[in-house]
Design a protein around this motif. Structure first.
Motif, mmCIF file in Angstrom:
data_model
loop_
_atom_site.group_PDB
_atom_site.id
_atom_site.type_symbol
_atom_site.label_atom_id
_atom_site.label_comp_id
_atom_site.label_asym_id
_atom_site.label_seq_id
_atom_site.Cartn_x
_atom_site.Cartn_y
_atom_site.Cartn_z
ATOM 1 N N GLN A 16 0.818 -1.210 0.000
ATOM 2 C CA GLN A 16 0.000 0.000 0.000
ATOM 3 C C GLN A 16 0.851 1.261 0.000
ATOM 4 O O GLN A 16 0.509 2.251 -0.660
ATOM 5 N N VAL A 17 1.963 1.227 0.713
ATOM 6 C CA VAL A 17 2.809 2.415 0.810
ATOM 7 C C VAL A 17 3.586 2.642 -0.484
ATOM 8 O O VAL A 17 3.581 3.749 -1.038
ATOM 9 N N VAL A 18 4.277 1.609 -1.000
ATOM 10 C CA VAL A 18 5.112 1.834 -2.181
ATOM 11 C C VAL A 18 4.272 2.138 -3.413
ATOM 12 O O VAL A 18 4.658 2.961 -4.255
ATOM 13 N N VAL A 19 3.110 1.488 -3.538
ATOM 14 C CA VAL A 19 2.241 1.778 -4.678
ATOM 15 C C VAL A 19 1.690 3.192 -4.557
ATOM 16 O O VAL A 19 1.659 3.948 -5.538
ATOM 17 N N GLY A 20 1.263 3.579 -3.362
ATOM 18 C CA GLY A 20 0.761 4.938 -3.178
ATOM 19 C C GLY A 20 1.816 5.994 -3.440
ATOM 20 O O GLY A 20 1.525 7.046 -4.026
ATOM 21 N N GLN A 21 3.064 5.734 -3.018
ATOM 22 C CA GLN A 21 4.139 6.692 -3.253
ATOM 23 C C GLN A 21 4.395 6.887 -4.744
ATOM 24 O O GLN A 21 4.588 8.013 -5.210
ATOM 25 N N ALA A 22 4.403 5.798 -5.501
ATOM 26 C CA ALA A 22 4.656 5.905 -6.942
ATOM 27 C C ALA A 22 3.466 6.499 -7.681
ATOM 28 O O ALA A 22 3.625 7.282 -8.627
ATOM 29 N N GLU A 23 2.278 6.147 -7.253
ATOM 30 C CA GLU A 23 1.065 6.595 -7.945
ATOM 31 C C GLU A 23 0.830 8.091 -7.779
ATOM 32 O O GLU A 23 0.369 8.769 -8.703
ATOM 33 N N PHE A 24 1.149 8.647 -6.610
ATOM 34 C CA PHE A 24 0.853 10.046 -6.317
ATOM 35 C C PHE A 24 1.944 10.988 -6.822
ATOM 36 O O PHE A 24 1.762 12.199 -6.827
ATOM 37 N N ALA A 25 3.064 10.436 -7.259
ATOM 38 C CA ALA A 25 4.212 11.263 -7.626
ATOM 39 C C ALA A 25 3.974 12.031 -8.928
ATOM 40 O O ALA A 25 3.270 11.568 -9.834
ATOM 41 N N ASP A 26 4.606 13.195 -9.015
ATOM 42 C CA ASP A 26 4.643 13.960 -10.266
ATOM 43 C C ASP A 26 5.850 13.585 -11.113
ATOM 44 O O ASP A 26 5.890 13.899 -12.304
ATOM 45 N N ALA A 27 6.845 12.952 -10.494
ATOM 46 C CA ALA A 27 8.037 12.493 -11.206
ATOM 47 C C ALA A 27 8.612 11.312 -10.436
ATOM 48 O O ALA A 27 8.475 11.229 -9.209
ATOM 49 N N LEU A 28 9.261 10.402 -11.155
ATOM 50 C CA LEU A 28 9.816 9.202 -10.547
ATOM 51 C C LEU A 28 11.293 9.081 -10.881
ATOM 52 O O LEU A 28 11.710 9.354 -12.015
ATOM 53 N N VAL A 29 12.078 8.664 -9.888
ATOM 54 C CA VAL A 29 13.497 8.376 -10.081
ATOM 55 C C VAL A 29 13.697 6.887 -9.823
ATOM 56 O O VAL A 29 13.324 6.375 -8.766
ATOM 57 N N LEU A 30 14.267 6.188 -10.789
ATOM 58 C CA LEU A 30 14.486 4.748 -10.674
ATOM 59 C C LEU A 30 15.929 4.471 -10.296
ATOM 60 O O LEU A 30 16.857 5.022 -10.909
ATOM 61 N N VAL A 31 16.114 3.633 -9.279
ATOM 62 C CA VAL A 31 17.447 3.224 -8.848
ATOM 63 C C VAL A 31 17.591 1.730 -9.093
ATOM 64 O O VAL A 31 16.612 1.001 -9.203
ATOM 65 N N GLY A 32 18.842 1.270 -9.168
ATOM 66 C CA GLY A 32 19.100 -0.133 -9.471
ATOM 67 C C GLY A 32 19.690 -0.268 -10.857
ATOM 68 O O GLY A 32 19.473 0.580 -11.732
ATOM 69 N N ASP A 33 20.407 -1.349 -11.058
ATOM 70 C CA ASP A 33 21.221 -1.467 -12.267
ATOM 71 C C ASP A 33 20.463 -1.926 -13.498
ATOM 72 O O ASP A 33 20.706 -1.432 -14.599
ATOM 73 N N ASP A 34 19.559 -2.878 -13.344
ATOM 74 C CA ASP A 34 18.992 -3.545 -14.522
ATOM 75 C C ASP A 34 17.585 -3.052 -14.832
ATOM 76 O O ASP A 34 16.669 -3.208 -14.014
ATOM 77 N N PRO A 35 17.379 -2.469 -16.017
ATOM 78 C CA PRO A 35 16.020 -2.100 -16.425
ATOM 79 C C PRO A 35 15.106 -3.316 -16.407
ATOM 80 O O PRO A 35 15.527 -4.435 -16.716
ATOM 81 N N ASP A 36 13.858 -3.119 -16.026
ATOM 82 C CA ASP A 36 12.892 -4.207 -15.925
ATOM 83 C C ASP A 36 11.664 -3.840 -16.741
ATOM 84 O O ASP A 36 10.902 -2.946 -16.363
#
Length: 363
Positions: free
Chosen positions: A135-155
């Motif tokens: 609920q928290v991670v989905v809500g954080q991504a859904e409400f954002a105006d911009a997203l920053v992706l971390v981690g090496d491998d695109p998915d």
């Protein structure tokens, strides 16, 4: 600035915002009434009489933002959801320029479809915090105006989910991040902290509806009510292999009340949105947007009452979800006798006690 991933993105956004003040909170000891707060690196330890998120917002963050004035970059504790914070900001004279969330490619999908509670991760905001990590991670991504992706491998699966969860938010890789360019890429009509009352468009940003990499969108609509017991029995189909469900529910047992149903991973909430416009005579206090939308889709028999759910699937079958929801609708005979029948209603407590805005205030 939000997200469970602990990275220095907030620092980069601050550096890209000349003259801004950087504020960060640590709520790990909130249950004991202790909050640690940094303002441009200067630590203050706060002792609150009540260890809860709403007290932290009301007694510290809101007055602090008002006193600072100017531009402020707020790095939210992982336990805080930006939607709840922005809801609280309605009480003060503060404008939100952008909400930025961090998504960790290595963990986000597993978190978003899992059943772990925040307490299982040591991230609960206070005693009694029963939110799931999903609920928290989905809500954080859904409400954002911009997203920053971390981690090496695109998915590609993660990208397909984000395309459907938040299609208008620009996404940038953490490596080589140009924070100023990211903020400049936020669309002019982005949410920017505005709170959705539940009666707005559910397919926000026109997400792609065709399946990709096993990810699909089910847009379920119907102009007849749900049977409350059959819907309650059907809810499991929204908790396995589903990333997100959001939408309005009309129960035959509650003809005046619009319910809000929301799920992420293994967590599900039901809230009371208030009345359908068809159940009241005076619309003068209703937002103009809602009145116009209701009038445009008015049904001669049911008015603005309707089912509308948007489900983003991961491994679940879209056809099965649609079929199970369809089977939970009342039959022609039940609809004809609706005024005479007494329906057992597992959702009655939400009609009487729960309000979606109250849930935001409690966070």
């Amino acid at each position: 600035m939000a997200g469970l991933a602990d990275h220095d993105v907030a620092q980069e956004i601050w550096l890209a915002s000349p003259g801004a003040v950087l504020v960060r909170h640590d709520l790990r000891e909130l249950a004991q009434g202790i909050v640690r707060r940094w303002v441009d690196g200067e630590l203050t330890v706060l002792e609150l009489a009540h260890g809860c998120v709403s007290c932290t917002l009301r007694l510290d963050l809101l007055p602090l933002l008002e006193s600072l004035g100017g531009r402020v970059v707020v790095h939210l504790d992982p336990a805080l959801e930006p939607e709840a914070v922005c809801f609280a900001l309605r009480e003060v004279d503060v404008r939100v320029d952008a909400v930025v969330s961090v998504v960790d490619r290595a963990t986000w999908l597993a978190d978003a479809t899992g059943e772990d509670d925040m307490a299982d991760r040591g991230l609960a905001a206070a005693d009694g915090d029963d939110r799931t990590v999903a609920q928290v991670v989905v809500g954080q991504a859904e409400f954002a105006d911009a997203l920053v992706l971390v981690g090496d491998d695109p998915d590609p699966v993660l990208d397909a989910v984000l395309d459907r969860l938040n299609p208008r938010a620009p996404r940038r890789d953490r490596r080589g991040l140009d924070a100023a360019a990211l903020l400049a890429a936020v669309p002019a009509d982005a949410r920017r902290g505005r709170f959705d009352d539940g009666f707005g468009a559910l397919l926000r940003g026109q997400p792609p509806l065709e399946p990709a990499h096993g990810v699909a969108v089910v847009h379920f609509t119907a102009r007849r009510p749900f049977h409350p017991v059959r819907l309650h029995d059907a809810l499991d189909v929204l908790l396995d292999g589903v990333v997100r469900t959001r939408g309005r529910v009309w129960l035959v047992s509650q003809p005046e009340t619009a319910l809000w149903l929301e799920s992420a991973g293994g967590g599900l909430n039901v809230g009371n949105l208030g009345h359908w416009l068809a159940a009241v005579d005076d619309w003068s206090d209703e937002p103009a947007e809602r009145r116009l939308a209701a009038a445009a889709h008015w049904d001669p028999e049911f008015g603005d009452r309707a089912q509308e759910l948007v489900v983003i699937t991961g491994s679940a079958s879209p056809d099965e979800i649609a079929a199970v929801l369809r089977d939970a609708l009342v039959t022609d005979e039940e609809l004809a006798l609706a005024d005479e029948l007494e329906f057992a209603d597992p959702f009655a407590e939400w009609r009487d006690e729960s309000n979606r805005n109250d849930e935001m205030e409690e966070l």
